[in-house]
Structure formats: C-alpha cells, structure tokens
Design a protein around this motif. Structure first.
Motif, PDB file in Angstrom:
ATOM      1  N   LEU A  51      38.642  45.444  33.965  1.00 21.12           N
ATOM      2  CA  LEU A  51      37.464  45.310  34.818  1.00 21.12           C
ATOM      3  C   LEU A  51      37.100  46.679  35.400  1.00 21.12           C
ATOM      4  CD1 LEU A  51      38.305  42.024  36.772  1.00 21.12           C
ATOM      5  CD2 LEU A  51      36.691  42.300  34.891  1.00 21.12           C
ATOM      6  N   PRO A  52      35.861  47.094  35.265  1.00 20.17           N
ATOM      7  CA  PRO A  52      35.485  48.451  35.701  1.00 20.17           C
ATOM      8  C   PRO A  52      35.693  48.709  37.190  1.00 20.17           C
ATOM      9  CG  PRO A  52      33.535  47.130  35.180  1.00 20.17           C
ATOM     10  CD  PRO A  52      34.720  46.365  34.680  1.00 20.17           C
ATOM     11  N   ASN A  53      35.565  47.671  38.008  1.00 21.21           N
ATOM     12  CA  ASN A  53      35.700  47.850  39.457  1.00 21.21           C
ATOM     13  C   ASN A  53      37.029  47.345  39.996  1.00 21.21           C
ATOM     14  OD1 ASN A  53      33.052  48.944  39.701  1.00 21.21           O
ATOM     15  ND2 ASN A  53      32.213  46.871  39.585  1.00 21.21           N
ATOM     16  N   GLY A  54      37.965  47.066  39.104  1.00 20.44           N
ATOM     17  CA  GLY A  54      39.265  46.600  39.556  1.00 20.44           C
ATOM     18  C   GLY A  54      39.212  45.181  40.091  1.00 20.44           C
ATOM     19  N   ASP A  91      39.055  42.942  43.417  1.00 19.77           N
ATOM     20  CA  ASP A  91      38.826  42.914  44.852  1.00 19.77           C
ATOM     21  C   ASP A  91      39.611  41.767  45.479  1.00 19.77           C
ATOM     22  OD1 ASP A  91      37.381  40.599  44.256  1.00 19.77           O
ATOM     23  OD2 ASP A  91      35.429  41.546  44.535  1.00 19.77           O
ATOM     24  N   SER A 134      46.475  50.810  40.159  1.00 22.89           N
ATOM     25  CA  SER A 134      45.073  50.995  39.808  1.00 22.89           C
ATOM     26  C   SER A 134      44.209  49.751  39.963  1.00 22.89           C
ATOM     27  CB  SER A 134      44.963  51.484  38.352  1.00 22.89           C
ATOM     28  OG  SER A 134      45.687  52.677  38.163  1.00 22.89           O
ATOM     29  N   HIS A 135      44.823  48.570  39.920  1.00 22.54           N
ATOM     30  CA  HIS A 135      44.022  47.351  39.865  1.00 22.54           C
ATOM     31  C   HIS A 135      44.347  46.345  40.971  1.00 22.54           C
ATOM     32  CE1 HIS A 135      42.601  48.700  35.962  1.00 22.54           C
ATOM     33  NE2 HIS A 135      43.857  48.866  35.580  1.00 22.54           N
TER      34      HIS A 135
END
Length: 210
Positions: free
Chosen positions: A102-105, A107, A180-181
């Motif tokens: 996922l590009p935005n990690g 949430d 990172s995620h």
C-alpha cells in the motif's frame, strides 16, 4: 490432479513472466491471461508431500477459506508435471494490493481492521503460518483476504490463546513491516479485541513495532 505433458506445460507458460524463482527453478509464473501458475517440488524422497502435495493443500485451503467467507484466490486446476518433477496450481489472483504494498502504509483504521480480520481467522479455527503483510490483500471493495495459502491448518474450533500468540509472532517476523508499514500495533490489538491478559501477551509480540 490433472497430468500435464511437457508440451502442454510449455504451451501454458509461453510468454509468462517469472514472478518468483529460486536456485532450483521457477516458482510462480504470471501467465499471458493474467492468471498464475504456482509450482511445487518435492524436496525429499520420503516426505508427506509425495502423498499430499502442496499443490493439493493449496487448492484445498482455497476452497475451505471461501466456504468460511474469507476472500482468497480462485483455483482453476491442479497439475502433475512429470517432465519437470513438479506439481502446480493454476489460479486466478485475489484482486487488490497487499498490505505491504500500500503506497500510504497502514493507518490506524486499517490496523484496527486487520486486527478484526485476524480475530475472524482465529475464531474460525484458521492458523495461517504464512501470516504477514505480504500475504494479506486489501480488495477494491475494502475487504481483507489471504494469498499464498499452502501452509495453513484449519481447525474445527477457535484457536487457543497460545496458538493465537504464536500466529501473531508470524505476523511480526519481518522487521521491515513494523518499521515501514505497521506503525500502530495498539490499534491492531484493539481491533483483535481479546481479554486484557491475552492482549498484553500479543503486544509483547510487537517489540519492533512499539
């Protein structure tokens, strides 16, 4: 399981893209029509894999997951390919992106959703040994599903607390995923919704995510 001749195998894999390989040969191929061919080899002469090939386990797990309402791949056919000493599963992929990609990690809301999803798996007796962010897919309709499902046991009753804790350790074995995620493990644990003592033990599985 259908026997596939070498000629038919070469035709099936013509113009395929190699997605995964090791020192022995190709492992996963993306075929021309967008479907996948996952290849399995028997590593030892005497092994249960000769009597219950991973390809059959993969297909069986896919059918069981779908029966339990868990999104996953769709099996087209299983093959035995004597010419390369492999078995294989031909399948349609589960549409979406893995949580690792996922590009935005991830949430807080998605972390909580992941926790609820893992709880659903555990309540349905699903012990997925390959549980990590690269094997959980977020589909276009905002559901979570599983891929790479060969290494799995599905029990007739919910997982025990000890099994659940061990499964969470699988989720956190890739340090980069945490760094990172998965930056909000507290939301994931809250989504899982266990009793306080079990929540504390699960939280201890996330040392690099704190």
């Amino acid at each position: 399981m259908k026997k596939l001749s070498n000629e038919a195998y070469l035709t099936l894999r013509e113009d395929a893209t190699v997605i995964e390989a090791d020192s022995h040969d190709d492992k996963v191929l993306l075929l021309r029509d967008g479907t996948y061919l996952k290849l399995f080899r028997v590593k030892r002469l005497i092994t249960s894999a000769r009597f219950s090939p991973y390809s059959k386990r993969f297909a069986r797990n896919a059918n069981k997951l779908r029966a339990l309402g868990i999104p996953t791949i769709s099996v087209i056919q299983t093959y035995r390919i004597p010419s390369i000493q492999r078995t294989a599963v031909h399948y349609s992929p589960l549409t979406g992106n893995t949580l690792r990609n996922l590009p935005n990690g991830i949430d807080e809301a998605l972390a909580e959703k992941l926790g609820k999803f893992i709880r659903e798996l555990h309540d349905k007796g699903i012990y997925f040994r390959s549980l990590h962010l690269g094997n959980v897919v977020l589909t276009p309709d905002n559901k979570l599903g599983l891929i790479d499902i060969a290494d799995m046991t599905i029990y007739r009753k919910p997982l025990t607390d000890n099994q659940a804790i061990r499964n969470f350790r699988h989720l956190t074995r890739y340090k980069g995923d945490c760094e990172s995620h998965l930056k909000t493990p507290s939301a994931l644990i809250a989504g899982y919704g266990s009793a306080p003592d079990l929540s504390a033990k699960i939280a201890a599985s996330f040392p690099s995510c704190q």
